[in-house]
Design a protein around this motif. Structure first.
Motif, PDB file in Angstrom:
ATOM      1  N   ALA A 177      -6.569  -7.395  -6.880  1.00 56.10           N
ATOM      2  CA  ALA A 177      -6.321  -8.291  -5.408  1.00 56.10           C
ATOM      3  C   ALA A 177      -5.636  -7.332  -4.379  1.00 56.10           C
ATOM      4  O   ALA A 177      -5.511  -7.574  -3.484  1.00 56.10           O
ATOM      5  N   PHE A 178      -4.225  -6.942  -5.907  1.00 58.33           N
ATOM      6  CA  PHE A 178      -3.583  -6.895  -4.507  1.00 58.33           C
ATOM      7  C   PHE A 178      -3.094  -5.578  -3.722  1.00 58.33           C
ATOM      8  O   PHE A 178      -3.415  -5.597  -2.213  1.00 58.33           O
ATOM      9  N   GLU A 179      -3.678  -4.464  -4.611  1.00 65.44           N
ATOM     10  CA  GLU A 179      -4.066  -3.658  -3.495  1.00 65.44           C
ATOM     11  C   GLU A 179      -4.305  -3.405  -2.391  1.00 65.44           C
ATOM     12  O   GLU A 179      -3.944  -2.876  -1.282  1.00 65.44           O
ATOM     13  N   ARG A 180      -5.819  -4.216  -3.125  1.00 65.73           N
ATOM     14  CA  ARG A 180      -7.310  -4.540  -1.304  1.00 65.73           C
ATOM     15  C   ARG A 180      -6.492  -5.683  -0.239  1.00 65.73           C
ATOM     16  O   ARG A 180      -6.331  -4.535   0.557  1.00 65.73           O
ATOM     17  N   LEU A 181      -5.815  -6.188  -0.947  1.00 64.15           N
ATOM     18  CA  LEU A 181      -5.186  -6.735   0.394  1.00 64.15           C
ATOM     19  C   LEU A 181      -4.091  -6.568   1.338  1.00 64.15           C
ATOM     20  O   LEU A 181      -3.830  -6.223   2.183  1.00 64.15           O
ATOM     21  N   LEU A 182      -3.082  -5.482   0.270  1.00 63.14           N
ATOM     22  CA  LEU A 182      -1.788  -4.756   1.068  1.00 63.14           C
ATOM     23  C   LEU A 182      -2.647  -4.229   2.147  1.00 63.14           C
ATOM     24  O   LEU A 182      -2.173  -3.609   2.830  1.00 63.14           O
ATOM     25  N   ASP A 183      -4.210  -3.524   1.336  1.00 62.44           N
ATOM     26  CA  ASP A 183      -4.301  -2.108   2.172  1.00 62.44           C
ATOM     27  C   ASP A 183      -5.133  -2.849   3.428  1.00 62.44           C
ATOM     28  O   ASP A 183      -5.494  -2.336   4.722  1.00 62.44           O
ATOM     29  N   ILE A 184      -5.628  -4.042   3.063  1.00 66.23           N
ATOM     30  CA  ILE A 184      -6.458  -4.954   5.007  1.00 66.23           C
ATOM     31  C   ILE A 184      -5.185  -5.280   5.905  1.00 66.23           C
ATOM     32  O   ILE A 184      -5.545  -4.632   6.515  1.00 66.23           O
ATOM     33  N   ILE A 185      -3.911  -5.680   5.237  1.00 65.66           N
ATOM     34  CA  ILE A 185      -2.785  -6.224   5.931  1.00 65.66           C
ATOM     35  C   ILE A 185      -1.952  -4.684   6.710  1.00 65.66           C
ATOM     36  O   ILE A 185      -1.971  -4.698   8.206  1.00 65.66           O
ATOM     37  N   THR A 186      -2.254  -3.042   5.782  1.00 64.64           N
ATOM     38  CA  THR A 186      -1.563  -2.635   6.696  1.00 64.64           C
ATOM     39  C   THR A 186      -2.862  -2.017   7.229  1.00 64.64           C
ATOM     40  O   THR A 186      -2.577  -1.437   8.585  1.00 64.64           O
ATOM     41  N   GLU A 187      -3.597  -1.989   7.329  1.00 62.07           N
ATOM     42  CA  GLU A 187      -5.022  -1.396   8.420  1.00 62.07           C
ATOM     43  C   GLU A 187      -5.115  -2.020  10.141  1.00 62.07           C
ATOM     44  O   GLU A 187      -5.224  -1.507  10.684  1.00 62.07           O
ATOM     45  N   GLU A 188      -4.905  -3.938   9.327  1.00 60.49           N
ATOM     46  CA  GLU A 188      -4.447  -4.646  10.300  1.00 60.49           C
ATOM     47  C   GLU A 188      -3.542  -4.431  11.406  1.00 60.49           C
ATOM     48  O   GLU A 188      -3.445  -5.047  12.608  1.00 60.49           O
ATOM     49  N   GLY A 189      -2.366  -3.150  10.708  1.00 63.56           N
ATOM     50  CA  GLY A 189      -0.982  -3.913  12.165  1.00 63.56           C
ATOM     51  C   GLY A 189       0.022  -4.842  11.086  1.00 63.56           C
ATOM     52  O   GLY A 189       0.474  -4.668  12.512  1.00 63.56           O
ATOM     53  N   ASN A 190      -0.044  -4.913  10.045  1.00 68.63           N
ATOM     54  CA  ASN A 190       1.070  -5.844   9.685  1.00 68.63           C
ATOM     55  C   ASN A 190       1.129  -6.554  10.035  1.00 68.63           C
ATOM     56  O   ASN A 190       0.719  -7.647  10.638  1.00 68.63           O
ATOM     57  N   SER A 191       2.734  -7.081  10.585  1.00 64.96           N
ATOM     58  CA  SER A 191       2.446  -8.662  11.675  1.00 64.96           C
ATOM     59  C   SER A 191       2.186  -8.564  12.522  1.00 64.96           C
ATOM     60  O   SER A 191       2.029  -9.671  12.693  1.00 64.96           O
ATOM     61  N   ASP A 192       1.523  -7.525  12.963  1.00 62.55           N
ATOM     62  CA  ASP A 192       0.948  -6.978  14.606  1.00 62.55           C
ATOM     63  C   ASP A 192      -0.582  -7.442  14.735  1.00 62.55           C
ATOM     64  O   ASP A 192      -1.094  -7.354  15.669  1.00 62.55           O
ATOM     65  N   GLY A 193      -1.501  -7.346  13.588  1.00 62.43           N
ATOM     66  CA  GLY A 193      -2.413  -8.117  12.935  1.00 62.43           C
ATOM     67  C   GLY A 193      -2.578  -9.191  13.581  1.00 62.43           C
ATOM     68  O   GLY A 193      -2.136 -10.004  13.947  1.00 62.43           O
ATOM     69  N   GLY A 194      -3.848  -9.685  13.353  1.00 61.14           N
ATOM     70  CA  GLY A 194      -4.922 -10.849  13.670  1.00 61.14           C
ATOM     71  C   GLY A 194      -4.669 -11.573  13.308  1.00 61.14           C
ATOM     72  O   GLY A 194      -3.912 -11.301  11.951  1.00 61.14           O
ATOM     73  N   ILE A 195      -5.462 -12.328  12.871  1.00 59.10           N
ATOM     74  CA  ILE A 195      -5.890 -13.758  11.694  1.00 59.10           C
ATOM     75  C   ILE A 195      -6.171 -12.917  10.244  1.00 59.10           C
ATOM     76  O   ILE A 195      -5.735 -14.127   9.561  1.00 59.10           O
ATOM     77  N   VAL A 196      -7.017 -11.510  10.395  1.00 58.85           N
ATOM     78  CA  VAL A 196      -7.738 -11.432   9.288  1.00 58.85           C
ATOM     79  C   VAL A 196      -5.858 -11.235   8.345  1.00 58.85           C
ATOM     80  O   VAL A 196      -6.534 -11.676   7.365  1.00 58.85           O
ATOM     81  N   VAL A 197      -4.967 -11.143   9.119  1.00 55.68           N
ATOM     82  CA  VAL A 197      -3.891 -10.942   7.656  1.00 55.68           C
ATOM     83  C   VAL A 197      -3.297 -12.189   7.716  1.00 55.68           C
ATOM     84  O   VAL A 197      -2.978 -12.470   6.562  1.00 55.68           O
ATOM     85  N   GLU A 198      -3.626 -13.347   8.865  1.00 60.90           N
ATOM     86  CA  GLU A 198      -2.904 -14.354   8.376  1.00 60.90           C
ATOM     87  C   GLU A 198      -3.970 -14.937   6.673  1.00 60.90           C
ATOM     88  O   GLU A 198      -2.918 -15.467   5.975  1.00 60.90           O
ATOM     89  N   ASP A 199      -5.152 -14.326   6.813  1.00 60.85           N
ATOM     90  CA  ASP A 199      -5.517 -15.316   5.605  1.00 60.85           C
ATOM     91  C   ASP A 199      -5.173 -14.271   4.563  1.00 60.85           C
ATOM     92  O   ASP A 199      -5.262 -14.780   3.594  1.00 60.85           O
ATOM     93  N   CYS A 200      -5.833 -13.255   4.843  1.00 61.87           N
ATOM     94  CA  CYS A 200      -5.118 -12.253   3.384  1.00 61.87           C
ATOM     95  C   CYS A 200      -3.899 -12.626   2.957  1.00 61.87           C
ATOM     96  O   CYS A 200      -3.463 -12.684   1.839  1.00 61.87           O
TER      97      CYS A 200
END
Length: 953
Positions: A210-233
């Protein structure tokens, strides 16, 4: 379709049926229709009614909808309608216009009741997990939403069903890999609900990558500049890591901490801070704090702190800390995060001490933060965060404590006044008009003295200039002066906590405190009065300070000995009243709050009364002070004796610890020396093995040459026309015999010299034995060793001269050999074998030269041994060992030389036999042959015959 028009509100001739009747008809249609299209239309109609008639659809249709899920798996459309209908019935996420404020509680109860009905049969949840595995969007997405709603309503029960279901959690983990973002994002929400407060599921999810997948999603979404998906992750990551030591260790061991660093690369232009970015960064900072929380096991926290320093995460956080334009809540949370990253970690604390703010001139970050703490215009939460950061910087950091206290000492204060130090800021806050600054500065200074008796004594040297024209007063005196002036409760509580920390476990500070005659009457007066509830806390702290003055009193002041202070308490306060006032501290509500966690968290400045570390001190001293008050003087004496005994015991233990430490160091050095000698020994053994192999090769070559020489000799003797050359060869052999005799004599001479050296060694051994008797005999032994050394030197010089003479003789023999070869060539150029004979003799000469070289090397070795004898003459034992070693070497070499001489003698004997055999054959053939005695007279005849042959030619 006419039926559906009636249901959906189409025109009809008769009266309109009620909602309940319509739902009942639709349920009958679902249950009884044989055509799939009819059942699908009926379920679609139920879905459209499920929001408005939630209760009726739930009561009447739930069983039929579950049956549809079980039987109509082949049709994804009807399955999707059924799942949507169940979601509308169970979920409480209704539209706002459909909700009423009065029925909110009823709606919640309704969803929980329907969820309980659905999960009553565990097969329903297992069926839902199977449907979630379907790739069809119209099945998978409503299935995910329905399962999420079930977890919201009855989380623990549904979690347990999924946990016991085969591969239940693993099926749901596949949602994170779905290429459709809607399903992936709702899968994150589903896992949030699934992992709440369930450590077993948290571990399974973590080990399902799970850690690998969630961190990949956060990176894809733009880290701190991402949207609510980053918040959910980030919320899901917090669920997995918070209070779960196993997952925290897995996160660290998987090198996922390094992947957190890009989250905090906010850039130089900090003007664009959207609300979502602030939320994301806040959650990221909280996730860092989860890994280094003080409530975690110390080992796990320490390893995470080190990893954050090595990957540059701490440096990135300090960059945000010193940046401009950062929102206040992000800055506050960053300060709290940096605090816990450096807490108790010496490496991180040292780095933080070196951080400078980007100002002109640059100032240390600690100074800049303290300026914010003592500034009453700064936000309250920010000041609390700075105080926590300062406390964490000093936690188990004696080096940092010493640096802070040193800025207060007279020798280190900057006389120019160009820069403000941390100590000056703390003193300024301690005596300012703002009570919150007083409290924060007092607590910060108390942390600089925590568990450090040396600094407590040094702080007694600090002098303060109160006003122009008045003499300076000590910091301790100034604190008691402000305390007696009746300032605000918060200020007095802070100063009393500082004084209690300062005086505890420091008898010198207690003596300085008691030396002021006004302090004890002030404390007893405060404790004895019956004041209001607000003042009870001050009374309790005064009682604690007076108790510390008794417990750590060394009786150096006659008027304030332990016994006299106890009598004073008995007369003016009463022991029971004193113990009761002392108990006011631990019974206070704010004391209990402060004791829960190290971070100061207060709802308002008025509630800021106690520090976490001070609560530990109270817990430690409350009992011992109560016992000390009731002890008699005899018990005090016994206790002092016990303390002295314990101190002596501690000193003895410390001494032995020091001895053991030194022995450990010596052992380590000896081990290193052993390792070095072992490696040297291995190298020498390898060298010896190599030399032995080389010697064996030389022996093999020597044996090969001997065999070849024998073959050459046989070849020469087989020719019958070599009469004149045989005479020459016989002459050469006789000369070689003479040379061998000379070598024998020289070897006997060398053996005699070796025997003389043996006698020298015995004399040195006897001198070594005599050396242990007296110093004079030792000196005599050394002088004797010098004389023997001189004798050895003379012997070596004699050997060198002999070798030179031998070399001259060898060169003479070589010249004669060359003459013989020339004569041989002139006598019979047709005889090709004469060249081979000359080659044979040259080989013998080469062997002799090799032996001479070996003797020269022996002489060189003896000269080197002479130098070593000069250098190591002081240690006779080593000299004897060296001479014995040299003796053994010489014996081996002499033995080898004897062996070689024997071989040569054998070879010469064989040649003599062969020559005599040839002579016999020549006599038999009628050829006149001269004897060896007539060799000299025959030589002239040979020369004449050679001349005749030349004339004939």
């Amino acid at each position: 379709m006419n039926f559906l028009r009636g249901v959906m509100g189409g025109p009809s001739a008769g009266p309109q049926p009620s909602g309940a009747d319509t739902i009942q008809k639709l349920c009958d249609r679902v249950a009884s229709s044989t055509l799939l299209d009819d059942r699908r239309d009926a379920v679609r109609a139920l879905k459209s009614l499920s929001k408005k008639y939630r209760l009726e659809v739930g009561i009447q249709a739930m069983e039929h909808l579950i049956h549809v899920l079980q039987t109509d798996r082949s049709d994804s459309e009807i399955i999707g309608y059924a799942l949507d209908t169940l979601y509308n019935v169970i979920s409480n996420d209704l539209e706002e216009e459909e909700q009423e404020e009065n029925s909110a509680k009823q709606v919640d109860d309704l969803g929980s009741q329907f969820t309980e009905i659905f999960i009553k049969q565990q097969e329903n949840v297992t069926l839902l997990l199977t449907l979630v595995e379907e790739f069809d969007f119209h099945v998978r997405w409503p299935g995910v939403k329905l399962l999420t709603s079930l977890l919201k309503q009855q989380g623990p029960q549904v979690q347990q069903i999924i946990l016991v279901s085969p591969m239940g959690v693993s099926r749901l983990m596949d949602l994170l890999a779905d290429s459709r973002e809607v399903i992936r994002n709702d899968g994150v929400l589903l896992l949030q609900q699934l992992t709440k407060s369930n450590a077993a599921i948290q571990k399974i999810v973590a080990f399902e990558n799970a850690f690998e997948r969630l961190l990949d999603i956060i990176t894809e979404e733009g880290n701190s500049d991402g949207g609510i998906v980053v918040e959910d992750c980030l919320l899901l990551l917090q669920n997995l890591l918070k209070n779960n030591n196993s997952n925290q260790n897995f996160f660290k061991e998987g090198s996922y901490i390094q992947r957190m660093k890009p989250w905090f690369e906010v850039g130089d232009d900090n003007c664009g801070w959207s609300a979502q970015k602030v939320t994301n960064l806040h959650l990221m900072l909280q996730l860092v704090r989860v890994l280094v929380s003080p409530t975690n096991p110390p080992g796990a926290t320490s390893s995470c702190q080190k990893a954050m320093f090595h990957c540059g995460l701490l440096q990135q956080l300090c960059t945000i800390l010193m940046a401009t334009g950062v929102p206040a809540d992000i800055l506050t949370e960053t300060i709290n995060t940096v605090s816990e990253v450096i807490r108790g970690c010496q490496t991180n604390q040292d780095y933080f001490a070196s951080v400078n703010a980007p100002s002109n001139p640059p100032r240390p970050a600690i100074v800049v933060l303290l300026m914010s703490m003592v500034n009453e215009r700064q936000p309250f939460v920010l000041r609390c965060a700075v105080l926590y950061c300062f406390q964490c910087f000093l936690y188990k950091n004696q080096k940092g404590q010493g640096e802070i206290v040193s800025t207060l000492l007279p020798s280190t204060i900057d006389a120019t006044g160009n820069s403000v130090s941390a100590g000056q800021l703390l003193c300024g806050g301690l005596f300012s008009t703002d009570s919150l600054s007083n409290w924060c500065a007092a607590v910060a200074l108390a942390h600089a003295l925590q568990e450090n008796a040396t600094l407590k004594e040094q702080l007694l040297r600090v002098q303060l200039a109160t006003s122009i024209g008045n003499p300076p007063v000590s910091l301790l005196q100034q604190c008691t002066n402000i305390l007696s002036q009746g300032s605000k409760v918060q200020t007095r509580v802070g100063l009393l906590m500082l004084l209690c920390t300062w005086l505890s476990n420091c008898s010198i500070a207690v003596t300085h405190f008691l030396h002021n005659p006004a302090n004890v009457p002030f404390l007893t007066g405060q404790i004895a009065e019956n004041l209001g509830e607000e003042e009870q806390l001050v009374q309790g702290l005064c009682a604690l300070l007076l108790g510390i003055s008794i417990y750590y009193n060394d009786n150096s002041l006659e008027n304030y000995r332990k016994e006299k202070l106890k009598q004073l308490i008995e007369k003016r306060i009463g022991r029971e009243n004193f113990i009761e006032k002392l108990g006011f501290i631990s019974k206070h509500e704010l004391y209990s709050r402060a004791a829960q966690k190290p971070q100061p968290s207060f709802s308002s400045p008025e509630h800021m009364m106690f520090d976490h570390e001070f609560t530990k001190l109270v817990k430690e001293l409350e009992g011992v002070i109560s016992k000390a008050i009731y002890k008699s003087s005899e018990e005090d004496k016994k206790e002092e004796e016990v303390k002295k005994t314990l101190e002596q015991h501690d000193n003895i233990v410390t001494h032995y610890k020091k001895v053991i430490r030194e022995q450990d160091q010596e052992l380590e050095e000896l081990k290193q020396r052993i390792n070095t000698l072992t490696s040297q020994n291995e190298q020498l053994q390898a060298t010896v093995t190599q030399q032995v192999s080389q010697i064996q090769q030389h022996k093999d070559q020597y044996n090969l040459l001997k065999v070849q020489l024998g073959k050459d000799t046989q070849h020469h003797n087989s020719h019958s026309d070599t009469l004149q050359m045989n005479g020459i060869q016989t002459e050469e052999v006789s000369k070689l015999k003479e040379e061998l005799e000379e070598w024998k004599n020289k070897h006997e001479l060398l053996q005699g010299q070796l025997r003389e050296k043996d006698s020298v060694i015995e004399k040195l051994n006897s001198s070594q034995l005599e050396m242990g008797t007296t110093e004079q005999s030792s000196q005599t032994s050394k002088s004797g060793g010098l004389e023997h050394n001189n004798e050895l030197q003379k012997e070596l010089e004699m050997l060198r001269s002999q070798i030179q003479l031998q070399s001259a003789e060898i060169s003479k023999l070589q010249m004669e050999n060359q003459k013989l070869q020339v004569m041989n060539t002139a006598a019979d150029p047709m005889l090709g074998d004469s060249g081979a004979t000359a080659a044979t003799s040259s080989e013998l000469e080469g062997q002799l030269e090799q032996e001479i070289k070996e003797l020269k090397s022996e002489v060189k070795a003896l000269s080197e041994e002479k130098e070593s004898l000069k250098q190591h003459l002081d240690s006779s034992s080593s000299t004897v060992a060296i001479l014995q070693d040299e003796k053994s070497k010489l014996q081996r070499e002499v033995a080898e030389s004897k062996k070689e001489q024997d071989d040569l003698l054998v070879l010469l004997a064989d040649q003599d036999q062969k020559i005599s055999a040839l002579k016999t054959k020549l006599k038999d053939l009628g050829v006149p042959v001269e004897d060896e005695d007539d060799t000299e007279s025959g030589d002239q005849g040979d020369e004449d015959e050679d001349g005749d042959e030349e004339e004939q030619d």
